[in-house]
Design an enzyme around this catalytic site. Structure first.
Site, PDB file in Angstrom:
ATOM      1  N   LYS A 108     -24.578  53.683  81.609  1.00  0.00           N
ATOM      2  CA  LYS A 108     -23.612  54.488  82.364  1.00  0.00           C
ATOM      3  C   LYS A 108     -22.535  55.119  81.501  1.00  0.00           C
ATOM      4  O   LYS A 108     -21.884  56.068  81.920  1.00  0.00           O
ATOM      5  CB  LYS A 108     -22.976  53.647  83.472  1.00  0.00           C
ATOM      6  CG  LYS A 108     -23.976  53.278  84.563  1.00  0.00           C
ATOM      7  CD  LYS A 108     -23.292  52.672  85.763  1.00  0.00           C
ATOM      8  CE  LYS A 108     -24.289  52.379  86.865  1.00  0.00           C
ATOM      9  NZ  LYS A 108     -23.695  51.625  87.962  1.00  0.00           N
ATOM     10  N   LYS A 189     -34.903  54.573  88.909  1.00  0.00           N
ATOM     11  CA  LYS A 189     -34.812  53.723  90.094  1.00  0.00           C
ATOM     12  C   LYS A 189     -34.089  54.500  91.202  1.00  0.00           C
ATOM     13  O   LYS A 189     -33.288  55.396  90.925  1.00  0.00           O
ATOM     14  CB  LYS A 189     -34.100  52.399  89.784  1.00  0.00           C
ATOM     15  CG  LYS A 189     -32.620  52.504  89.643  1.00  0.00           C
ATOM     16  CD  LYS A 189     -31.951  51.124  89.731  1.00  0.00           C
ATOM     17  CE  LYS A 189     -30.434  51.316  89.694  1.00  0.00           C
ATOM     18  NZ  LYS A 189     -29.642  50.149  89.851  1.00  0.00           N
ATOM     19  N   LYS A 192     -27.997  54.910  94.989  1.00  0.00           N
ATOM     20  CA  LYS A 192     -27.063  55.535  95.939  1.00  0.00           C
ATOM     21  C   LYS A 192     -26.413  56.767  95.342  1.00  0.00           C
ATOM     22  O   LYS A 192     -26.121  57.723  96.023  1.00  0.00           O
ATOM     23  CB  LYS A 192     -25.892  54.593  96.223  1.00  0.00           C
ATOM     24  CG  LYS A 192     -26.196  53.345  96.919  1.00  0.00           C
ATOM     25  CD  LYS A 192     -24.843  52.684  97.228  1.00  0.00           C
ATOM     26  CE  LYS A 192     -24.983  51.198  97.316  1.00  0.00           C
ATOM     27  NZ  LYS A 192     -24.630  50.524  96.063  1.00  0.00           N
TER      28      LYS A 192
END
Ligand code: AMP
Ligand code: TRP
Length: 321
Positions: A108, A189, A192
């Protein structure tokens, strides 16, 4: 035995959360379990305060709508003092190297400027979430395995250095659906916060939209029905979703379906059926402000009672108070 797990309101709850985590939590609860909305975790990258508040309520409503006992849920920030205090103590037994090695941090933060310090330290907050309540089982998807491993390391380290106060938790992975992939890009993957939502089925999506997203799922040109996650990730993903909905194995399902089109319609039908009542109950709960607030306040009281003795013990052992 206590199972504990959290879900971060960083976006709308998606099918991977549902199959890999929430539905599983609802099926296997025991009276000491705890499931919570980890809203503090949603602040590790740029966030919108009003949206965070709304998503926290929505996510809490979904946990209840899926069937988790209202006595077992809470919102993390309602116990800000407990979680933040425990995090500080645990940051003092975690090394910078351990935090920096976390895969999620590396992924990230890569190529980003202005990375929040909390993105680096948030696994320790997660460790605090787990250790505060003496949880011995942590049911999560595969992406969280490394963080649960860190919880084990820090619990043991604290216990050895300062005295036995923490239970060493165990990771519990789902038998199927540990890692549902994005329908439009099966190399990623399902998440959200995906930038493009074409391949993400949200739990509150209306049936026609679910149908469309699954209908457009990326497969391959092989035209072969087999369960081969490496060679045919798109098809394997659809088989895994169907398996998680029906309780059968992906390999068995591969033998029962005749072509990609019928696989997609079987998956769409199963997912729509699975989510129909969840969606209805969530909407009802969100509309019933008083009831949701009542459940939330009661959950916070109960969680505080559970957390306090262990937090006080850890603070004392560390030389505070
Ligand atoms: P998060 O969305 O990071 O708050 O995750 C909440 C829970 O859902 C965690 O236990 C995750 O491991 C799980 N989860 C998230 N995405 C997926 C996915 N694509 N497949 C399976 N489990 C998932
Ligand atoms: N960090 C987890 C995630 O993003 C959610 C979470 C927060 C969690 N605290 C936890 C999961 C404690 C298990 C135990 O998916």
């Amino acid at each position: 035995m206590t199972s504990l797990s959290g879900i971060t309101p960083s976006g709308h709850v998606q099918l991977g959360n549902y199959l890999g985590a929430v539905a599983r939590w609802a099926r296997a609860t025991t009276p000491d379990d705890l499931y919570f909305v980890s809203d503090l975790h949603a602040m590790t990258s740029a966030h919108n305060p009003a949206k965070l508040r709304a998503l926290t309520r929505e996510t809490l409503a979904i946990l209840l709508a899926v069937g988790i006992d209202p006595d077992l849920v809470f919102v993390q920030s309602d116990l800000l003092a407990e979680h933040a205090s425990m995090t500080w103590v645990l940051e003092c037994v975690c090394t910078f190297g351990e935090a920096r090695r976390m895969i999620q941090f590396k992924e990230k933060s890569q190529g980003q400027s202005g990375v929040r310090l909390s993105l680096l330290t948030y696994p320790v907050l997660m460790v605090a979430d787990i250790l505060l309540y003496g949880a011995d089982k942590v049911p999560v998807g595969a992406d969280q395995a490394q963080h649960v491993e860190l919880a084990r390391t820090l619990a043991k380290r604290f216990n050895t250095q300062y005295g036995e106060v923490f239970v060493v938790p165990e990771l519990v992975l789902p038998p199927a659906a540990a890692r549902i992939r994005d329908l439009a890009d099966p190399t990623r993957k399902m998440a959200k916060s995906a930038r493009n939502s074409a391949g993400v089925v949200f739990v509150l999506d209306p049936p026609d939209l679910i149908q469309r997203k699954i209908g457009r799922a990326v497969t391959d040109g092989l035209g072969r029905l087999a369960y081969d996650p490496d060679g045919q990730p798109g098809v394997a993903n659809l088989l895994e979703i169907l398996a998680a909905c029906t309780g059968e194995s992906p390999a068995d399902l591969a033998e029962q379906v005749k072509d990609y089109a019928s696989l997609k319609s079987a998956v769409a039908e199963a997912v729509i059926e699975e989510l129909r009542d969840v969606r209805k109950r969530t909407v009802e709960l969100i509309d019933d402000r008083t009831e949701l607030d009542r459940i939330r306040a009661a959950g916070a009281r109960r969680a505080r009672e559970r957390a306090r003795p262990r937090l006080n013990g850890a603070l004392r052992m560390a030389g505070l108070g």
